[in-house]
Write an enzyme that holds these catalytic residues in place. Sequence first.
Site, mmCIF file in Angstrom:
data_model
loop_
_atom_site.group_PDB
_atom_site.id
_atom_site.type_symbol
_atom_site.label_atom_id
_atom_site.label_comp_id
_atom_site.label_asym_id
_atom_site.label_seq_id
_atom_site.Cartn_x
_atom_site.Cartn_y
_atom_site.Cartn_z
ATOM 1 N N ASN A 1 -4.981 6.205 4.078
ATOM 2 C CA ASN A 1 -3.976 5.477 4.846
ATOM 3 C C ASN A 1 -2.701 6.298 4.923
ATOM 4 O O ASN A 1 -2.770 7.453 5.363
ATOM 5 C CB ASN A 1 -3.812 4.014 4.415
ATOM 6 C CG ASN A 1 -3.550 3.742 2.964
ATOM 7 O OD1 ASN A 1 -4.410 3.945 2.119
ATOM 8 N ND2 ASN A 1 -2.375 3.254 2.630
ATOM 9 N N ASP A 2 -1.563 5.768 4.558
ATOM 10 C CA ASP A 2 -0.264 6.365 4.889
ATOM 11 C C ASP A 2 -0.126 7.869 4.652
ATOM 12 O O ASP A 2 -0.578 8.377 3.617
ATOM 13 C CB ASP A 2 0.826 5.740 4.007
ATOM 14 C CG ASP A 2 0.716 4.243 3.897
ATOM 15 O OD1 ASP A 2 -0.054 3.647 4.649
ATOM 16 O OD2 ASP A 2 1.417 3.683 3.040
ATOM 17 N N SER B 1 2.356 4.906 -2.037
ATOM 18 C CA SER B 1 3.082 5.811 -1.148
ATOM 19 C C SER B 1 4.423 6.269 -1.689
ATOM 20 O O SER B 1 5.058 5.582 -2.493
ATOM 21 C CB SER B 1 3.297 5.137 0.207
ATOM 22 O OG SER B 1 2.080 5.135 0.894
ATOM 23 N N TRP C 1 -3.344 -2.224 9.488
ATOM 24 C CA TRP C 1 -4.168 -2.923 8.503
ATOM 25 C C TRP C 1 -5.086 -3.962 9.120
ATOM 26 O O TRP C 1 -6.052 -4.390 8.495
ATOM 27 C CB TRP C 1 -3.273 -3.538 7.420
ATOM 28 C CG TRP C 1 -2.727 -2.492 6.504
ATOM 29 C CD1 TRP C 1 -1.450 -2.042 6.466
ATOM 30 C CD2 TRP C 1 -3.439 -1.757 5.503
ATOM 31 N NE1 TRP C 1 -1.316 -1.057 5.510
ATOM 32 C CE2 TRP C 1 -2.520 -0.867 4.896
ATOM 33 C CE3 TRP C 1 -4.758 -1.744 5.065
ATOM 34 C CZ2 TRP C 1 -2.886 0.006 3.871
ATOM 35 C CZ3 TRP C 1 -5.113 -0.870 4.040
ATOM 36 C CH2 TRP C 1 -4.185 -0.017 3.456
#
Length: 486
Positions: free
Chosen positions: A37-38, A98, A294
């Site tokens: 993800n991020d 993150s 998401w």
Amino acid sequence: MSEKMSNAQQALDKRRGQMNNRYRPGFHPSVPVGWMNDPNGFSMFKGKIHLFYQFFPYDSVWGSMHWGHWTSEDFTHWSDEPVAMAPDKEFDSEGCYSGTAIEVGRKLYLVYTGVRTEGPGGRRLQQQCIAESADGSHFTKWCDNPVIGYDKLPTDYSPYHFRDPKILQIPGGYRVITAVKGQKCGQLITFVSKDLHYWSYEGVFVNDLGEMPECPDFFHLDGHAVVITCIIRSDPLPFPNNYLVCYQVGTAVDGHFFSNNPRRTVDWGLDFYAPQTIEAADGRRILIGWALSWSHVQATHRLGHGWAGIMTMARECVIKEETLYQQPVREMAARRTEAQNLPQRLIQKETSLPECAGKKKELDLLLDVEHANSVTLQLMKTGNESLELTWLRESNRLRLDRRNCGYPLTDDGSPEKMPYSEAPVTIKDNRLHLRIFVDVAIVEVFVGDGEVAMSTLAYPKGDSYDVSLRADGFVQIISGIGWEIL
Ligand code: FRU
């Protein structure tokens, strides 16, 4: 090396050859194996570009978070580096969430959220931690982590929703901006330190950010202070865009951000989240986002391809009249091969544009829409299947619609409730200028000078990747080029 680190690296190395790469993009960074993800820790270190990411090497779903790592010389080619962090300490045993990075005195520091449970079966505490590296590849977590523990948080904030530190250098020290859930709303708050070790709470940086913000970014550009953040809201989101990822232009004085400008959307596509920016060596502000949100499930997971995670291209940002403009980095031009010019012509019925067809393409189209009520480009087309990009005169919007393009992004393959998004566009002199990047499973569209950017994933079943154009009325191709991208 901890057992969790060596396991993660082994999983990466072993599984790399087992991936199904049918939907692997050519010029967009994608996770080698497992889940991503991020973007994290986007930074320059010893002249090289570093980009880390939220990583789960064992499966193509979110799991206990590691940090994966790439480096680049030009923002367009990314090389895999060893796994940077695994959740292997007591203070981050539930995940290395993150964060950001900063180069200080020939070391690279990663500032991230360490997550651990409060006790057996307890709730997940989120606290800010630091790891350092002298070579930009191997990282050591500090023993005094968490450096910003929940005990530093004023009592009206939740220690379970306290994450995503953005590290900044300031005169005489450092400031961290973090996302936090307050009693009434989400906020960005700041902490300051002289030495990165001892931190004290400073105050509220931005107020009133829905239920909870995530992944703040902050920079100065073209004489303005700019905050970017993702906003989680509990109330229904307005269509066409839900303001999930927004920017605001204003001024910043010490640890406070002021603005009378509205919050605006960074990207109007269906798949965009958690962008980070850096200043390149030549002063440009470069942004990269995660190409998903998401609410969507990547088809590569459901199809069992073993990987799920694509980033946007790196984009150059400028601010003009309080508005963010984005364009792919100019280095992308070096990846063009074989330019094909489109003949000027008037089009009404569906007409194929062979110059634009291909799995990895850049298209630059200037269209005269004076005599059209709507104009539709069909991208990634095989037979009846295509991703549709439609300009609608009545609403003056551009719609990117994947409902008829292969696999939906749902967990069970059922149709998506909202398979399209729309962006407002301003047409000057009846001209619509589109730059479109098609890359196997992702499309990025830039309108005009970059005042609108849209990134959307699509997984066509067909292999042709043709392109066609049609209009309700007539559309004139004033000029057009299709490039193969290497
Ligand atoms: C945003 C986010 C962050 C968090 C990370 C966990 O996508 O929820 O707030 O740090 O993902 O993977």
